[in-house]
Scaffold this motif. Structure first.
Motif, PDB file in Angstrom:
ATOM      1  N   TYR A 166      61.418  58.359  90.063  1.00 20.84           N
ATOM      2  CA  TYR A 166      62.689  58.698  90.702  1.00 20.84           C
ATOM      3  C   TYR A 166      63.349  59.889  90.005  1.00 20.84           C
ATOM      4  N   ASP A 187      63.866  51.442  93.579  1.00 25.26           N
ATOM      5  CA  ASP A 187      62.979  50.357  94.017  1.00 25.26           C
ATOM      6  C   ASP A 187      62.434  50.679  95.408  1.00 25.26           C
ATOM      7  N   THR A 188      61.469  51.577  95.459  1.00 27.69           N
ATOM      8  CA  THR A 188      60.934  52.028  96.756  1.00 27.69           C
ATOM      9  C   THR A 188      60.113  50.950  97.446  1.00 27.69           C
ATOM     10  N   SER A 189      59.542  50.008  96.688  1.00 29.47           N
ATOM     11  CA  SER A 189      58.721  48.954  97.307  1.00 29.47           C
ATOM     12  C   SER A 189      59.556  47.734  97.709  1.00 29.47           C
ATOM     13  N   GLN A 190      60.858  47.778  97.470  1.00 27.92           N
ATOM     14  CA  GLN A 190      61.787  46.709  97.846  1.00 27.92           C
ATOM     15  C   GLN A 190      61.382  45.356  97.256  1.00 27.92           C
ATOM     16  N   ASP A 203      58.658  53.352  87.980  1.00 31.83           N
ATOM     17  CA  ASP A 203      59.488  53.611  89.165  1.00 31.83           C
ATOM     18  C   ASP A 203      60.669  54.511  88.796  1.00 31.83           C
ATOM     19  N   HIS A 247      67.221  53.191  95.689  1.00 33.29           N
ATOM     20  CA  HIS A 247      66.391  54.397  95.750  1.00 33.29           C
ATOM     21  C   HIS A 247      65.231  54.334  94.745  1.00 33.29           C
TER      22      HIS A 247
END
Length: 136
Positions: free
Chosen positions: A125, A110-113, A121, A108
């Motif tokens: 969050y 690490d939105t950019s994967q 980040d 969740h």
């Protein structure tokens, strides 16, 4: 009975008068003056000039200050966990540092994967979670 009360009152008054006179005597030359004299008053002046007063803490800044301090602590722990010094944490670094919250919510955060999370980040969050909690 009244005579006894009168005698007691007279004796008490005589004793008080004797103590008063004894305390009022001036010291003679063979009596020494006290060695220590207080240089500061026992009760300091209660008035503090406005320029020296500490400002009263505003009630609205209390939670903001606490959040700032908590964020500073989290930043310090994040930097300590960043073993290679690249500014981001891998899941393994977070786990080894004991940052269980980051480890459990890694996907969740690490939105950019990318497989890593930066402190920005993590902050985004946490802000998102706080806003979601407020809206409930």
């Amino acid at each position: 009975m009244k005579l006894l009360q009168l005698a007691m009152l007279t004796a008490a008054a005589t004793g008080i008068a004797a103590m008063t006179h004894a305390g009022a005597q001036t010291p003679t030359s063979d009596q020494a003056a006290p060695a220590t004299v207080r240089s500061t008053p026992a009760y300091p002046e209660p008035y503090i000039p406005p320029a020296l007063r500490k400002p009263l803490r505003d009630a609205t800044t209390g939670p903001v200050l606490l959040r700032y301090q908590a964020m500073q602590k989290l930043k310090k722990r994040f930097d300590e966990a960043d073993l290679d010094g690249n500014g981001v944490l891998s899941r393994d670094e977070a786990r080894k540092a004991g940052l269980g919250f980051v480890d459990k919510n890694f996907e969740h955060i690490d939105t950019s994967q990318r497989g890593t999370v930066s402190f920005d980040d993590l902050k985004a969050y946490l802000i998102q979670r706080r806003e979601e909690a407020r809206s409930r």
